[in-house]
Scaffold this active site. Structure first.
Site, PDB file in Angstrom:
ATOM      1  N   LYS A   1      -2.693  -2.014  -2.964  1.00  0.00           N
ATOM      2  CA  LYS A   1      -3.757  -1.135  -2.489  1.00  0.00           C
ATOM      3  C   LYS A   1      -3.318   0.292  -2.787  1.00  0.00           C
ATOM      4  CE  LYS A   1      -6.637   0.101   1.473  1.00  0.00           C
ATOM      5  NZ  LYS A   1      -7.176  -0.317   2.780  1.00  0.00           N
TER       6      LYS A   1
ATOM      7  N   GLU B   1       0.836  -1.206   0.000  1.00  0.00           N
ATOM      8  CA  GLU B   1       0.000   0.000   0.000  1.00  0.00           C
ATOM      9  C   GLU B   1       0.871   1.257   0.000  1.00  0.00           C
ATOM     10  OE1 GLU B   1      -3.737   2.139   2.351  1.00  0.00           O
ATOM     11  OE2 GLU B   1      -2.518   0.651   3.391  1.00  0.00           O
TER      12      GLU B   1
END
Length: 341
Positions: free
Chosen positions: A259, A222
């Site tokens: 992500k 992420e």
């Protein structure tokens, strides 16, 4: 009252009839995994491959329920529990676990629309209905459990915040496997379109991802781009280039997830989604309202949500279970539809 989702919707059942053992190839090694077990709950009847197949191919999105110590007071305040209602870290985490338990035990929180849930470490180590949270999610809801593993962010340097060191990560990953966790998530933040800083984030994310893969778990990388980044589109292009290079350098059997912040250029991350080393790419809401996040998401081909604040927006401790479930159902359905558009 749950919303009507139409006759075209079918229930996906990923309970397995597969063998109890499977072999997962990682960087040339064969690691013999058995489904995680726990003394506090029944043996999981599903294997890694069942959960992997659900994440890869089933419709739905990933719920982010992983607020950590730094963000928990804000999450509780939004939920209607002020700081005067708890004292000390233990009470704070007890309160947030009660909030998360209420969310995941609601009828609206179902495996038809929710692929997985990202948990804070304290949530993983606690029980839901007398079972470890990860076990409960998969066995009861058919929701794949993930664990947030980062320990927060370092100070800004070169326009970014890399992750702080993660001591004892190997031990954490092994404990996660015994508690039924399928994968992990780790967050860095891009504040400026600084090529050197963004490359440092990418390098760190992939380095830790390879360590996670060696433990038989699937990492979610992420590298968030702050929605207030002055030149967000340029930062996202630099990040995209770094991600593609990092993905191309992986071995065939090193599978990861991403992500990412909803981009300014629609479809920017489609090549990441289609990369053979990528299981799934999901989007964070990043501070956008649910309506704006859903609108942005609906313009991104094959990208699905992994929302946190946008998921629980409007829910409160003061609501009755009926009203709470109805509000949660509305949120889940709207995010599901945006993910499917």
């Amino acid at each position: 009252m749950l919303s009507k989702r139409g006759p075209e919707r079918q229930r996906y059942d990923y309970r397995t009839e597969a063998p109890q053992l499977h072999r997962f190839q990682i960087s040339g090694e064969s690691i013999l995994n058995s489904p995680p077990t726990s003394t506090r709950g029944p043996r999981l009847v599903s294997t890694f491959e069942d959960q992997l197949e659900k994440i890869r191919s089933a419709p739905g999105f990933i719920a982010a329920l992983d607020q950590s110590g730094g963000s928990t007071p804000r999450a509780l305040a939004s939920y209607g529990i002020g700081e005067d209602e708890w004292s000390g870290e233990d009470e704070m985490f007890h309160a947030v676990h009660a909030m998360r338990t209420r969310i995941v035990t609601m009828p609206a929180f179902d495996g038809d629309r929710i692929l997985g849930a990202i948990l804070f470490e304290g949530t993983m180590d606690r029980d839901v209905e007398e079972r470890p949270t990860g076990t409960y999610l998969w066995a009861t809801k058919q929701v794949v459990p993930f664990l947030k593993i980062d320990k927060g962010l370092a100070p800004v340097e070169n326009g970014v915040q890399v992750m702080k060191p993660m001591p004892n990560l190997d031990a954490t990953l092994e404990r996660a496997r015994t508690l039924g966790i399928f994968g992990t998530k780790m967050r860095s933040v891009v504040k400026e379109a600084n090529a050197e800083g963004i490359q440092a984030i990418v390098d760190q994310q992939f380095e830790v991802a390879k360590q996670i893969v060696r433990h038989g778990l699937v990492p979610i990388l992420e590298p968030e781009v702050d929605i207030h980044c002055p030149d967000k589109a340029k930062a996202e292009k630099l990040l995209f280039d770094g991600l593609i290079a990092g993905l191309d350098a992986l071995a065939d059997d090193q599978k990861v997830m991403l992500k990412l912040t909803l981009p300014e250029v629609d479809g920017l991350y489609t090549p990441c989604i289609e990369h053979p080393n990528v299981v799934k790419v999901v989007a964070l809401s990043g501070g956008y309202s649910r309506d704006e996040a859903n609108a942005r998401l609906s313009r991104q081909p094959k990208l699905v949500a992994s929302f946190s604040r946008a998921l629980v927006e409007g829910l409160s401790a003061q609501q009755s279970d009926k009203d709470f479930n109805a509000g949660l159902d509305t949120a889940i359905e709207s995010i599901f539809q945006a993910s499917m558009t």
